[in-house]
Design an enzyme around this catalytic site. Sequence first.
Site, PDB file in Angstrom:
ATOM      1  NE  ARG A 120      52.453  43.917  44.466  1.00  0.00           N
ATOM      2  CZ  ARG A 120      53.456  43.358  45.159  1.00  0.00           C
ATOM      3  NH1 ARG A 120      53.369  42.119  45.559  1.00  0.00           N
ATOM      4  NH2 ARG A 120      54.521  44.057  45.456  1.00  0.00           N
ATOM      5  CE  LYS A 185      48.728  36.934  45.024  1.00  0.00           C
ATOM      6  NZ  LYS A 185      49.835  37.777  44.561  1.00  0.00           N
ATOM      7  NE  ARG A 321      58.701  33.873  47.738  1.00  0.00           N
ATOM      8  CZ  ARG A 321      57.658  34.557  47.267  1.00  0.00           C
ATOM      9  NH1 ARG A 321      56.841  35.164  48.081  1.00  0.00           N
ATOM     10  NH2 ARG A 321      57.431  34.628  45.982  1.00  0.00           N
TER      11      ARG A 321
HETATM   12  C1  BTN Z   1      48.842  40.185  42.298  1.00  0.00           C
HETATM   13  O1  BTN Z   1      49.730  39.772  41.552  1.00  0.00           O
HETATM   14  O2  BTN Z   1      48.823  39.867  43.485  1.00  0.00           O
HETATM   15  C2  BTN Z   1      47.790  41.113  41.779  1.00  0.00           C
HETATM   16  C3  BTN Z   1      46.728  40.386  40.991  1.00  0.00           C
HETATM   17  C4  BTN Z   1      45.642  41.290  40.467  1.00  0.00           C
HETATM   18  C5  BTN Z   1      44.730  40.563  39.510  1.00  0.00           C
HETATM   19  C6  BTN Z   1      43.553  41.389  39.139  1.00  0.00           C
HETATM   20  S1  BTN Z   1      42.317  40.451  38.300  1.00  0.00           S
HETATM   21  C7  BTN Z   1      41.460  41.910  37.914  1.00  0.00           C
HETATM   22  C8  BTN Z   1      42.489  42.945  37.553  1.00  0.00           C
HETATM   23  N1  BTN Z   1      42.829  42.879  36.150  1.00  0.00           N
HETATM   24  C9  BTN Z   1      44.082  42.478  35.956  1.00  0.00           C
HETATM   25  O3  BTN Z   1      44.629  42.311  34.853  1.00  0.00           O
HETATM   26  N2  BTN Z   1      44.692  42.273  37.137  1.00  0.00           N
HETATM   27  C10 BTN Z   1      43.810  42.574  38.235  1.00  0.00           C
END
Ligand code: BTN
Length: 330
Positions: A120, A185, A321
């Site tokens: 994200r 996380k 946060r």
């Molecule tokens: C976040 O930042 O919290 C979201 C992370 C999401 C990661 C997943 S891994 C599978 C899918 N492919 C990606 O490139 N991102 C999501």
Amino acid sequence: MNLRLLAELCDGRFHSGEILAENLNVSRAVISTQVAELNALDLGIEAVPGKGYRLPGGLELLSAERLHYALDVPTREMIETVDIVPQLDSTNAELLRRPPITPGRAAVCVAERQSAGRGRRGREWVSPFARNLYLSVAWDFVEGVAVLWGLSLAVGVAVAEALLKCGLPAPRLKWPNDIHYEGRKCGGVLIEVNGDAAGPCRAVVGIGLNVRMPAASAAAVDQPWIDLAAVAGKVPLARNALLAAVLNEVVPLLRSYPERGFAPLRSRWCALDAHAGRQVMVDMGNRRVAGVARGVDQRGGLLLETASGIQTIHSGDVSLRVAAADAMAG
Ligand code: BTN
């Protein structure tokens, strides 16, 4: 990457270079080169003179066959394609590139490693080989993007349910959809949508779960993190079973979502809320708002009790946060 060699080493036992060379029909020098290539993926394969090669602790590779048998039959029937690949740029990017999917069915893409995993807010999702889970599920919605309100929170709930069904402790959810244990996380959800705002659209639900983050990759993670191995205790961690459990929750959710939306899941989300009743700071890029987190509304908006009353925050760019004073109070 020689996957046959890796498959031989997955049992965690010693294998002599000679026998590996014979089984794979190559020279011992080639085996040595290929082990070095695998070790470039942080696998930590040991070479011990007189004993051979060993991958300490072994490794469970993802397998389409194992996944197939671990999926619930209704889930299996809702999936049009499953691709499990050794590496990709990003499973989300891959499913956004795909041609149309049959209405009412899902396309699933899982990678052992991502070279450009997306998180994200433009962050990188650190995606080392074969230790964590990186999966995406694509669904074409004829109804348009309006039906997707709250979907990312709903997916967070689905992942939490999957972890519970695998016998793991209940995670917490940090708005909008981070999966947390012990305030750190463990997983995240990134939903990317393409198509027409008013017409049909594709939602690609990307889920990343830290299962056993290798130390060498951990340095690249830019936020406090934890993996499932740290919270599992005696619960066995099998990536194929975890993957199936997540799909068993997420795929039926996507099918029912246009009709049901987020509202029926709201109370469950609030029960897992990492920050309920806590002093928090919401960061909206050029603006920050302080308040008390009061759960979410029927559409997944964050309810923030501020000095000027309850504010509902919908923007996907909001970060949450724990305020410094609250953190110190524990
Ligand atoms: C976040 O930042 O919290 C979201 C992370 C999401 C990661 C997943 S891994 C599978 C899918 N492919 C990606 O490139 N991102 C999501």
